[in-house]
Design a protein around this motif. Structure first.
Motif, short mmCIF file in Angstrom:
data_model
loop_
_atom_site.label_atom_id
_atom_site.label_comp_id
_atom_site.label_asym_id
_atom_site.label_seq_id
_atom_site.Cartn_x
_atom_site.Cartn_y
_atom_site.Cartn_z
N VAL A 155 1.15 -1.24 -0.18
CA VAL A 155 -0.21 0.93 0.01
C VAL A 155 0.38 1.17 -0.01
N LYS A 156 0.75 2.40 -0.51
CA LYS A 156 1.05 3.22 -1.22
C LYS A 156 2.59 3.10 -1.17
N ASP A 157 3.37 2.20 -1.66
CA ASP A 157 4.45 1.89 -2.53
C ASP A 157 4.24 1.66 -3.36
N THR A 158 5.02 2.56 -4.86
CA THR A 158 5.35 1.85 -6.13
C THR A 158 6.50 2.13 -6.87
N ASP A 159 6.72 1.80 -8.16
CA ASP A 159 7.96 2.59 -8.76
C ASP A 159 7.36 1.55 -9.90
N LYS A 160 8.43 2.48 -10.71
CA LYS A 160 8.63 2.54 -11.82
C LYS A 160 8.46 1.15 -12.91
N GLY A 161 8.11 0.87 -13.93
CA GLY A 161 8.69 0.18 -14.61
C GLY A 161 9.52 0.57 -16.37
N GLU A 162 9.62 0.29 -17.00
CA GLU A 162 10.45 0.18 -17.99
C GLU A 162 10.10 1.42 -19.24
N VAL A 163 8.12 1.16 -19.28
CA VAL A 163 7.24 1.92 -19.98
C VAL A 163 6.71 3.30 -19.53
N SER A 164 7.76 3.68 -18.57
CA SER A 164 6.35 4.36 -17.44
C SER A 164 6.37 6.27 -17.46
N ASP A 165 6.46 6.84 -18.80
CA ASP A 165 5.90 8.40 -18.82
C ASP A 165 4.51 8.47 -20.02
N GLY A 166 4.30 8.81 -18.79
CA GLY A 166 3.06 9.66 -19.45
C GLY A 166 1.58 8.18 -18.59
N TYR A 167 2.25 7.98 -17.21
CA TYR A 167 1.09 7.23 -17.02
C TYR A 167 1.62 7.52 -15.15
N SER A 168 0.98 6.99 -14.29
CA SER A 168 1.17 7.58 -12.96
C SER A 168 0.07 6.23 -12.25
N VAL A 169 0.66 6.11 -11.13
CA VAL A 169 -0.16 4.87 -10.91
C VAL A 169 -0.78 4.97 -9.05
N SER A 170 -1.66 4.84 -8.24
CA SER A 170 -2.10 4.83 -6.89
C SER A 170 -2.66 3.41 -5.99
N ARG A 171 -1.91 2.79 -5.22
CA ARG A 171 -2.51 2.68 -4.67
C ARG A 171 -2.71 2.57 -3.24
N SER A 172 -4.19 2.81 -2.79
CA SER A 172 -4.49 3.44 -1.04
C SER A 172 -5.08 1.80 -0.70
#
Lengths: 114, 112
Positions: B52-69
């Motif tokens: 929860v609330k711990d995320t990281d980027k992958g290889e094609v993350s530009d233009g995307y965001s994520v959330s995990r509440s």
């Protein structure tokens, strides 16, 4: 950096003939290896995996794959294919130092011809 | 599909509009992933979460965001959709380290 290469994008094979789908990887650390299958308009399903132990792993539907560390390969084989094996097959690796990330090859489309 | 639901399953949107894709799991797995699948590229990791609330980027993350509440939900947002983001998006979940990932059915997104 990790990479996964599936050398054959398309493999046509006659029904009841043997097939081999090739997968090579590169990694500077130890890896865990997987084969997934994708049927049309569906998600990916795990076919088999190598985590440790015997280098030859088998699936319940007759596929097998062998981990070859010296050749950095994990080729998938089946001695006799069925029409129902027609699908897209993806090889994947999960390096031991990447916090549970999975890297996929570009896929091999297997078509079984009656 | 190991208790994974992606919504929507299909979406057509216009360039420049924001889009949010949802992944919901009932397995209480720690890891969640967003991949995109494109012909000739296989699956490429966009973002992933290890809690929860711990995320990281992958290889094609530009233009995307994520959330995990919450443990069960992982949202993927395209802040301003572009035609290059037309793709099939897959959510995946995982439990123990490096064992396997379970995939959802996918979301087909078309940006016009």
């Amino acid at each position: 950096a990790q990479s996964v290469t599936q050398l054959d994008s398309q493999v046509p094979v006659f029904e009841e003939a043997p097939v081999e789908l090739r997968c090579n990887y590169s990694s500077s650390v130890s890896v865990y290896l997987f084969w997934y299958v994708q049927y049309p308009n569906q998600g990916l399903q795990l076919l088999l995996k190598y985590l440790s132990g015997s280098t030859l792993v088998e699936s319940i539907n007759g596929f097998e794959a062998e981990f070859n560390k010296s050749q950095t390969s994990f080729h998938l084989r089946k001695p006799s294919v069925h029409i129902s094996d027609t699908a897209e097959y993806f090889c994947a690796v999960s390096p031991s130092n990447t916090g549970n990330q999975f890297y996929f090859g570009t896929g091999t489309s297997l078509t079984v011809i009656p | 599909d190991a208790g994974i639901t992606q919504s929507p399953r299909h979406k057509v949107t216009e360039t420049g509009t924001p889009v949010t894709l949802r992944c919901h799991q009932t397995e209480n797995h720690r890891y969640m992933y967003w991949y995109r699948q494109d012909p000739g590229h296989g699956l490429r990791l966009i973002h992933y979460s290890y809690g929860v609330k711990d995320t990281d980027k992958g290889e094609v993350s530009d233009g995307y965001s994520v959330s995990r509440s919450k443990t069960e939900d992982f949202l993927l947002t395209l802040e301003s959709a572009t035609s290059s983001q037309t793709s099939v998006y897959f959510c995946a979940i995982g439990d123990s380290m490096n064992t396997e990932a379970f995939f959802g059915q996918g979301t087909r997104l078309t940006v016009v």
